[in-house]
Every structure is written in structure tokens, then in C-alpha cells.
Design an enzyme around this catalytic site. Structure first.
Site, PDB file in Angstrom:
ATOM      1  N   HIS A  74       3.348   7.113   5.501  1.00 23.39           N
ATOM      2  CA  HIS A  74       2.096   7.752   5.921  1.00 23.39           C
ATOM      3  C   HIS A  74       1.273   6.950   6.927  1.00 23.39           C
ATOM      4  O   HIS A  74       0.503   7.536   7.678  1.00 23.39           O
ATOM      5  CB  HIS A  74       1.254   8.167   4.711  1.00 23.39           C
ATOM      6  CG  HIS A  74       0.478   7.072   4.065  1.00 23.39           C
ATOM      7  ND1 HIS A  74       1.002   6.265   3.086  1.00 23.39           N
ATOM      8  CD2 HIS A  74      -0.797   6.665   4.261  1.00 23.39           C
ATOM      9  CE1 HIS A  74       0.085   5.395   2.697  1.00 23.39           C
ATOM     10  NE2 HIS A  74      -1.013   5.619   3.395  1.00 23.39           N
ATOM     11  N   ASP A  75       1.435   5.649   6.992  1.00 18.48           N
ATOM     12  CA  ASP A  75       0.674   4.848   7.955  1.00 18.48           C
ATOM     13  C   ASP A  75       1.525   4.311   9.101  1.00 18.48           C
ATOM     14  O   ASP A  75       1.016   3.580   9.956  1.00 18.48           O
ATOM     15  CB  ASP A  75      -0.012   3.673   7.247  1.00 18.48           C
ATOM     16  CG  ASP A  75      -1.278   4.082   6.514  1.00 18.48           C
ATOM     17  OD1 ASP A  75      -1.893   5.100   6.895  1.00 18.48           O
ATOM     18  OD2 ASP A  75      -1.655   3.372   5.556  1.00 18.48           O
ATOM     19  N   ASP A 120      -3.312   8.287  -1.638  1.00 18.91           N
ATOM     20  CA  ASP A 120      -3.789   7.260  -0.704  1.00 18.91           C
ATOM     21  C   ASP A 120      -5.232   6.874  -1.021  1.00 18.91           C
ATOM     22  O   ASP A 120      -5.576   5.691  -1.105  1.00 18.91           O
ATOM     23  CB  ASP A 120      -3.675   7.792   0.729  1.00 18.91           C
ATOM     24  CG  ASP A 120      -4.139   6.807   1.783  1.00 18.91           C
ATOM     25  OD1 ASP A 120      -3.794   5.609   1.697  1.00 18.91           O
ATOM     26  OD2 ASP A 120      -4.853   7.239   2.712  1.00 18.91           O
ATOM     27  N   HIS A 141       0.819  -1.218   0.000  1.00 21.75           N
ATOM     28  CA  HIS A 141       0.000   0.000   0.000  1.00 21.75           C
ATOM     29  C   HIS A 141       0.858   1.275   0.000  1.00 21.75           C
ATOM     30  O   HIS A 141       0.730   2.092  -0.916  1.00 21.75           O
ATOM     31  CB  HIS A 141      -1.000  -0.018   1.149  1.00 21.75           C
ATOM     32  CG  HIS A 141      -1.699   1.274   1.360  1.00 21.75           C
ATOM     33  ND1 HIS A 141      -2.564   1.822   0.428  1.00 21.75           N
ATOM     34  CD2 HIS A 141      -1.643   2.161   2.383  1.00 21.75           C
ATOM     35  CE1 HIS A 141      -3.014   2.985   0.882  1.00 21.75           C
ATOM     36  NE2 HIS A 141      -2.466   3.204   2.068  1.00 21.75           N
ATOM     37  N   GLU A 154       0.383   5.709  12.581  1.00 26.60           N
ATOM     38  CA  GLU A 154      -1.004   5.296  12.817  1.00 26.60           C
ATOM     39  C   GLU A 154      -1.117   3.797  13.098  1.00 26.60           C
ATOM     40  O   GLU A 154      -1.915   3.378  13.939  1.00 26.60           O
ATOM     41  CB  GLU A 154      -1.815   5.650  11.571  1.00 26.60           C
ATOM     42  CG  GLU A 154      -3.293   5.758  11.775  1.00 26.60           C
ATOM     43  CD  GLU A 154      -3.967   6.347  10.546  1.00 26.60           C
ATOM     44  OE1 GLU A 154      -4.840   5.648  10.002  1.00 26.60           O
ATOM     45  OE2 GLU A 154      -3.630   7.468  10.138  1.00 26.60           O
ATOM     46  N   ASP A 155      -0.323   2.984  12.413  1.00 26.73           N
ATOM     47  CA  ASP A 155      -0.524   1.533  12.449  1.00 26.73           C
ATOM     48  C   ASP A 155       0.630   0.700  12.992  1.00 26.73           C
ATOM     49  O   ASP A 155       0.559  -0.527  12.977  1.00 26.73           O
ATOM     50  CB  ASP A 155      -0.854   1.035  11.033  1.00 26.73           C
ATOM     51  CG  ASP A 155      -2.167   1.590  10.510  1.00 26.73           C
ATOM     52  OD1 ASP A 155      -3.033   1.954  11.330  1.00 26.73           O
ATOM     53  OD2 ASP A 155      -2.326   1.670   9.282  1.00 26.73           O
TER      54      ASP A 155
END
Length: 183
Positions: A63-64, A124, A37, A67-68
Site C-alpha cells: 500500500h505504500d 492502516d 508497517h 507513494e514512498d
């Protein structure tokens, strides 16, 4: 020589993101490795939108991560610099908030996004929507997929004027879903 250094920095960023997302999988039936991704988001920016800005491409790859994964903004800044950290921070949802609130805030904040963050957000959304057109995430009904498209169209509307190329590709996806009235 600068191009070689930029390439090395971009590959270092991809390696960092791959290590952080190593145990994660996408929600598609194939359970694709999650790293596909962020790499896909960076690829959309570079190949389809012609983005060559190293910080934007690095932020796309990262970018994630906050967050993840267990990554912190301080870690991003220490390793990749303040500009990359700022972009990543701008596109990161606060997971402490309820999902509905996070989605509402993405719509509300879209119009105030920096150009760099808006580019990452557009790519995204484009990646995710293309993926959903290919196959719905496991456990998602057709209605839930359509609701995601509708929500994404509201976010994209707030990002208008950032990248006509990406926006046109997104609006074509929305139109195919019968959401052209949101444009």
C-alpha cells in the site's frame, strides 16, 4: 494446492515490499524498519479482521510502495495483477499535491472506496494510531498527534460498514482520545 500457491504469492509480495522499503525507517524513536508497517497492516487484516482475500493482503503489503518508493502502478500490475494494482492505486495519495489536500481527499473519498481498499485503509489507520499511542513520531507534539487522531476519525467515519471488528477497535481508540463525538 491453491493454498500453497497463495502462500507463495503472499511471500513474494512481502519480499518485494521489503526490498522496496529496505532503506526506510518509521518516525518512531526506535526508527523501526518501515517494512514492519505494511506487514503489520496485513497482519491486522488477517488476524483481527479474518481477511483471507489474497489480493487485499497483497495490497496491504504494497500500500505504500508507489507513494514512498520508486515503484510504479504498472510494475505492481505486471508483477501482482490488475486487481492488486487497483486496490493499491485506490489507497495511494498523490504526493504531488500539498499534504493538506491529500488529507482532505482521503476524507472525501473514503465513502466511495471499494470494500477492498476500505479494509486496507482501516487496518492502516489502526496500525498507525496504535503506534502513535505507543509513542509519538519524533518531532510530533501532543497537539499534532491529537490532530492526526481527529483527521483519522473523519476518514474512518467514511469507511463505516466495512469491517465492524476493525471499526470498533478504531472507535475505542478515538473514544480514549476524547473524540467519541465524531462517531
Amino acid at each position: 494446492m491453491a493454498a500453497v500457491a497463495d502462500t507463495a504469492r503472499l511471500l513474494d509480495t512481502a519480499d518485494f515490499a521489503a526490498r522496496k522499503h529496505a532503506a526506510q525507517r518509521r518516525k518512531d524513536p526506535e526508527r523501526t524498519p518501515y517494512i514492519n508497517h505494511p506487514i503489520g497492516v496485513a497482519q491486522i487484516l488477517a488476524q483481527e479482521a479474518g481477511v483471507a482475500d489474497l489480493a487485499v493482503l497483497q495490497a496491504a503489503l504494497l500500500h505504500d510502495t508507489v507513494e514512498d518508493t520508486d515503484t510504479t502502478f504498472a510494475e505492481i500490475e505486471e508483477r501482482f495483477g490488475e486487481e492488486v494494482r487497483r486496490i493499491v492505486e485506490e489507497v495511494t495519495d498523490d504526493k504531488a499535491l500539498p499534504k493538506a489536500e491529500r488529507k482532505r481527499l482521503q476524507i472525501e473519498r473514503a465513502a466511495r472506496s471499494s470494500r477492498a481498499a476500505a479494509l486496507v485503509k482501516l487496518a492502516d489507520k489502526l496500525y498507525n494510531l496504535r503506534d502513535m499511542n505507543r509513542c509519538a513520531p519524533q518531532g510530533w507534539s501532543a497537539k499534532r498527534v491529537q490532530e492526526y487522531f481527529l483527521w483519522a476519525s473523519k476518514v474512518v467515519k467514511g469507511l463505516q460498514g466495512t469491517s465492524p471488528v476493525l471499526e470498533e477497535k478504531l472507535w475505542l481508540l478515538f473514544k480514549a482520545r476524547g473524540l467519541c463525538e465524531t462517531a
